[in-house]
Every structure is written in structure tokens, then in C-alpha cells.
Design a protein around this motif. Structure first.
Motif, PDB file in Angstrom:
ATOM      1  N   GLU A   1       0.310  -3.564 -11.695  1.00  0.00           N
ATOM      2  CA  GLU A   1      -0.448  -2.609 -11.150  1.00  0.00           C
ATOM      3  C   GLU A   1      -1.817  -2.767 -10.760  1.00  0.00           C
ATOM      4  O   GLU A   1      -2.397  -2.432  -9.697  1.00  0.00           O
ATOM      5  CB  GLU A   1      -0.372  -1.270 -11.872  1.00  0.00           C
ATOM      6  CG  GLU A   1      -1.047  -0.339 -11.422  1.00  0.00           C
ATOM      7  CD  GLU A   1      -1.346   1.154 -12.436  1.00  0.00           C
ATOM      8  OE1 GLU A   1      -1.688   2.157 -11.922  1.00  0.00           O
ATOM      9  OE2 GLU A   1      -1.129   0.805 -13.676  1.00  0.00           O
TER      10      GLU A   1
ATOM     11  N   ALA B   1      -1.750  -5.299  -7.757  1.00  0.00           N
ATOM     12  CA  ALA B   1      -1.346  -4.912  -6.615  1.00  0.00           C
ATOM     13  C   ALA B   1      -2.383  -4.036  -5.792  1.00  0.00           C
ATOM     14  O   ALA B   1      -2.405  -4.251  -4.589  1.00  0.00           O
ATOM     15  CB  ALA B   1      -0.043  -4.035  -6.897  1.00  0.00           C
ATOM     16  N   LYS B   2      -3.018  -3.430  -6.633  1.00  0.00           N
ATOM     17  CA  LYS B   2      -4.298  -2.424  -6.126  1.00  0.00           C
ATOM     18  C   LYS B   2      -5.341  -3.317  -5.634  1.00  0.00           C
ATOM     19  O   LYS B   2      -5.869  -3.069  -4.718  1.00  0.00           O
ATOM     20  CB  LYS B   2      -4.583  -1.597  -7.088  1.00  0.00           C
ATOM     21  CG  LYS B   2      -3.750  -0.475  -7.728  1.00  0.00           C
ATOM     22  CD  LYS B   2      -4.502   0.590  -8.476  1.00  0.00           C
ATOM     23  CE  LYS B   2      -3.262   1.625  -8.690  1.00  0.00           C
ATOM     24  NZ  LYS B   2      -3.783   2.554  -9.785  1.00  0.00           N
TER      25      LYS B   2
ATOM     26  N   LYS C   1       0.916  -1.255  -0.056  1.00  0.00           N
ATOM     27  CA  LYS C   1      -0.023   0.204   0.083  1.00  0.00           C
ATOM     28  C   LYS C   1       0.878   1.468  -0.016  1.00  0.00           C
ATOM     29  O   LYS C   1       0.729   2.065  -0.511  1.00  0.00           O
ATOM     30  CB  LYS C   1      -1.005   0.143   1.293  1.00  0.00           C
ATOM     31  CG  LYS C   1      -1.910   0.888   1.228  1.00  0.00           C
ATOM     32  CD  LYS C   1      -2.702   0.856   2.475  1.00  0.00           C
ATOM     33  CE  LYS C   1      -3.820   1.965   2.533  1.00  0.00           C
ATOM     34  NZ  LYS C   1      -4.753   1.995   3.708  1.00  0.00           N
TER      35      LYS C   1
ATOM     36  N   PHE D   1       6.705   4.922  -7.652  1.00  0.00           N
ATOM     37  CA  PHE D   1       6.033   3.987  -8.388  1.00  0.00           C
ATOM     38  C   PHE D   1       4.935   4.990  -9.434  1.00  0.00           C
ATOM     39  O   PHE D   1       4.990   4.384 -10.481  1.00  0.00           O
ATOM     40  CB  PHE D   1       5.048   3.336  -7.458  1.00  0.00           C
ATOM     41  CG  PHE D   1       4.191   2.215  -8.099  1.00  0.00           C
ATOM     42  CD1 PHE D   1       4.580   1.130  -8.534  1.00  0.00           C
ATOM     43  CD2 PHE D   1       2.752   2.637  -8.279  1.00  0.00           C
ATOM     44  CE1 PHE D   1       3.901   0.154  -8.996  1.00  0.00           C
ATOM     45  CE2 PHE D   1       2.082   1.694  -8.916  1.00  0.00           C
ATOM     46  CZ  PHE D   1       2.553   0.496  -9.316  1.00  0.00           C
ATOM     47  N   LYS D   2       4.350   5.946  -9.049  1.00  0.00           N
ATOM     48  CA  LYS D   2       3.655   6.682  -9.906  1.00  0.00           C
ATOM     49  C   LYS D   2       4.243   7.373 -10.887  1.00  0.00           C
ATOM     50  O   LYS D   2       3.765   7.207 -12.292  1.00  0.00           O
ATOM     51  CB  LYS D   2       2.822   7.930  -9.116  1.00  0.00           C
ATOM     52  CG  LYS D   2       1.927   7.424  -8.159  1.00  0.00           C
ATOM     53  CD  LYS D   2       1.360   8.476  -7.369  1.00  0.00           C
ATOM     54  CE  LYS D   2       0.010   8.127  -6.261  1.00  0.00           C
ATOM     55  NZ  LYS D   2      -0.450   9.359  -5.621  1.00  0.00           N
TER      56      LYS D   2
ATOM     57  N   LEU E   1       2.622   1.741  -3.453  1.00  0.00           N
ATOM     58  CA  LEU E   1       1.436   2.383  -4.366  1.00  0.00           C
ATOM     59  C   LEU E   1       1.422   3.655  -4.364  1.00  0.00           C
ATOM     60  O   LEU E   1       1.010   4.295  -5.228  1.00  0.00           O
ATOM     61  CB  LEU E   1       0.425   1.485  -4.409  1.00  0.00           C
ATOM     62  CG  LEU E   1       0.006   0.031  -4.899  1.00  0.00           C
ATOM     63  CD1 LEU E   1      -1.255  -0.631  -4.641  1.00  0.00           C
ATOM     64  CD2 LEU E   1       0.713  -0.238  -6.234  1.00  0.00           C
ATOM     65  N   LYS E   2       1.592   4.351  -3.231  1.00  0.00           N
ATOM     66  CA  LYS E   2       1.337   5.685  -3.021  1.00  0.00           C
ATOM     67  C   LYS E   2       2.434   6.414  -2.939  1.00  0.00           C
ATOM     68  O   LYS E   2       2.563   7.728  -2.980  1.00  0.00           O
ATOM     69  CB  LYS E   2       0.611   5.783  -1.693  1.00  0.00           C
ATOM     70  CG  LYS E   2      -0.559   5.460  -1.325  1.00  0.00           C
ATOM     71  CD  LYS E   2      -1.062   5.607   0.155  1.00  0.00           C
ATOM     72  CE  LYS E   2      -2.747   5.313   0.235  1.00  0.00           C
ATOM     73  NZ  LYS E   2      -2.981   5.730   1.528  1.00  0.00           N
TER      74      LYS E   2
END
Length: 347
Positions: free
Chosen positions: A93, A96-97, A40, A48-49, A43-44
Motif C-alpha cells: 500500500e 503504491a501511494k 490511482k 481496496f479501502k 487506490l481510490k
């Protein structure tokens, strides 16, 4: 008594115990709580973004290169491998989400859009592997991946939400126009739809009434635009004539001043007049040689003349060279004939 702003120690203990209880309950629900929390946070992260955003941009760039058939044919294997790589990145992706929060994931509209694009991409790959060309409209799916960048940039999300709200208002306006068109179409049908006394061809049915009403509206708009254009042209001609009249008046005044002034010639008066002009003064020129279009055409004609003269010069050089070779050949042939006719003189 205890004041209202004072928190009893027992209440604080209950709040802390509740947080600990919720944390413990969430850990009991998921045994991999630590790994879930790690994914988590990953991903934030900004890295990564940025990685996903870079992948989307690279995928868009390759889609642009594939529009060239020669490049697509020469690098077919590379494009195929890159397509599978990007599809794998988007799949990782998505997984993972889903792994982090499988319920809250579907509450976000951008996530649903990403999932739909991903599934359609897999369907397209299946059709490509099976050589099925009937579903060619699936090729529209790949360019939709560019819109996935909206879910990664907060500013784009705000603009997209504002655009959606604006489109809702536009839809209401279009619906209102449709109602008005329907009302006037029905009125026209009732007034002119009679086959005996009315115009049955244009207003005899609701479909023809719609078409006639739309034609009237568009034709009126066209005539209105023509009227505005004519009015602008008239205004422009009036300004031009006013400027010309003012300049002629100034020249006449200058000619009159020449007779009673200290200037020796008209050129001195013109030079003095130029010094009084500002950089934003209009100057109207009626001479053809001073128009930009004539100068452009004249310069183009000069370039064409230069090219023609250059080609004629090369042609003359080639003609001279051929004639010189012919004269040399005739001269050698005449020498041979003389040598054969007078062999004793040559000795």
C-alpha cells in the motif's frame, strides 16, 4: 459589441488547448501515465479501502489473541507468518501511494503517520530476528497500527480533527492554569518564604511552594466534595422522614375512618388503599426482612445449607455402606468359625 456573458470561440479554443497541453505535458513527464492512472483509480476504489480496513481489523484481532501466552506458544508459527503477511500488505500500500504521487503523499499527516508506523515495524522485526531484547519498547509500535483505520474512514478523520482542535484549547487552559499556579506560588514564596518569620519548609523554595499550593487546592476540592456528599445524604434523610410521616398520617386517617365507615375489617381498608396507589408512589419499608440485602443474604444462606445437607447425606450413605460391609464380613467370619467348631452338624 459582444455581451459580457458570451464566451468567444477563440477563448474556448484556448481553454481546450490548455487542457490538452497539460495532459500532454503530464504524459511527457511520466511515460507510465496510463499505469499510474490505473493504480490511482485502484487506490481510490471502495474495494481496496475495504480490503485494507479488513486487514487492519484482522491484525488487531490477532494482537488481542497474542495476549494469551498459551495461545501465543501453541500458534507461534501462525502468528509469525500472519505478521509478515500484514507487514507485506502495508508495504505494498505504501509503495503504491508513493508510486502514484511521491510529492503529495507527504503533505497528508495520516500518510506520514502510516509511514512512521511501517518503518518502526520493520525496525522491530530486525531486532526480533537478531534476538535483541534491549529495545522492548518497540512492542508498542504494533498496537499503533489500529490507528491506521482513521485514515480510511472519513467520519473518523473528522472526529480526529475535532479532537485535535479540542486538545489545543485544553492545552491553552492548562498553560493558563500553570501561569496562575506560578503567580500564586511566587506570591506565597514572597509572603511565607522567610526562614525566620515564615514557613520555610512549605514555602521556602519555588518547588515547595508549588507542592504546598497544589496540596491546598486538592484538599479544598476534597472537602468541597465531602460537603456536597453530606448535603445529599441530609436531603435524602429529610425526604425519607417526610415520606414516613406522610404514610403514618395516612394510616392514622385510615384507622379513624374504620370506626365510621362501612368496611368490616382493617384488611378491606388496606386493599382499598392499595387500589388508590400509583405505580410511581414511594413506599418506605423499615422492616429488616423486606430489605433486598437481607433477602439476598438469606437466600445465599439457604443455598449453603442445602449444599451442607447434601454433603452430610452423602457422608451418611458412605458410612452406612462401610458399616454394612463390615457386618457382612463379621457374619461370614462367624459362619466360618461355627463350621470349624461343629463340623458334624454341618454334615
Amino acid at each position: 459589441m459582444v455581451s459580457g456573458s458570451t464566451i468567444h470561440p477563440s477563448a474556448m479554443g484556448l481553454t481546450i488547448d490548455k487542457k490538452i497541453f497539460d495532459d500532454g505535458l503530464s504524459r511527457k513527464r511520466r511515460r507510465d501515465f496510463a499505469f499510474q492512472n490505473y493504480v490511482k483509480r485502484l487506490l481510490k476504489t471502495r474495494i481496496f479501502k475495504l480490503f485494507i480496513f479488513t486487514a487492519i481489523l484482522a491484525n488487531s484481532l490477532l494482537l488481542a489473541f497474542e495476549t494469551d501466552h498459551a495461545v501465543e506458544y501453541d500458534f507461534f508459527v501462525f502468528f509469525n507468518v500472519a505478521e509478515q503477511l500484514f507487514l507485506s500488505i502495508y508495504t505494498v500500500e505504501f509503495l503504491a501511494k508513493i508510486y502514484v504521487d511521491p510529492i503529495r503523499y507527504w503533505k497528508n499527516g495520516f500518510n506520514v503517520f502510516d509511514f512512521i508506523v511501517l518503518m518502526l515495524s520493520y525496525i522491530q522485526r530486525i531486532f526480533i530476528l537478531k534476538d535483541m531484547d534491549d529495545m522492548t519498547w518497540f512492542h508498542v509500535v504494533r498496537p499503533l497500527r489500529i490507528l491506521r483505520a482513521i485514515s480510511l474512514v472519513r467520519g473518523l478523520q473528522v472526529l480526529f480533527d475535532a479532537l485535535v482542535r479540542t486538545l489545543k484549547n485544553v492545552a491553552y487552559v492548562l498553560f493558563l492554569l500553570f501561569l496562575l499556579m506560578t503567580m500564586f506560588a511566587l506570591i506565597g514564596y514572597n509572603f511565607y518564604g522567610d526562614s525566620k518569620d515564615g514557613d520555610f519548609d512549605n514555602w521556602g523554595s519555588l518547588k515547595s511552594a508549588y507542592f504546598s499550593l497544589f496540596s491546598i487546592v486538592t484538599e479544598t476540592t476534597r472537602e468541597f466534595n465531602k460537603g456536597i456528599q453530606a448535603e445529599r445524604e441530609t436531603t435524602l434523610m429529610e425526604k425519607k422522614q417526610a415520606i414516613l410521616h406522610r404514610q403514618q398520617t395516612h394510616i392514622t386517617q385510615i384507622m379513624e375512618k374504620q370506626k365510621t365507615s362501612q368496611f368490616e375489617s382493617f384488611n378491606e381498608i388496606i386493599e382499598k388503599f392499595k387500589q388508590t396507589l400509583r405505580h410511581d408512589d414511594f413506599v418506605m419499608l423499615d422492616d429488616l426482612c423486606s430489605s433486598l440485602s437481607f433477602i439476598d443474604i438469606y437466600l445465599s444462606s439457604l443455598d449453603e445449607q442445602d449444599n451442607t445437607l447434601y454433603k452430610l447425606q452423602q457422608l451418611y450413605f458412605e458410612i452406612s455402606y462401610v458399616l454394612g460391609n463390615m457386618l457382612d464380613a463379621d457374619h461370614l467370619q462367624n459362619k466360618k468359625k461355627d463350621a470349624e467348631a461343629f463340623p458334624e452338624e454341618n454334615k
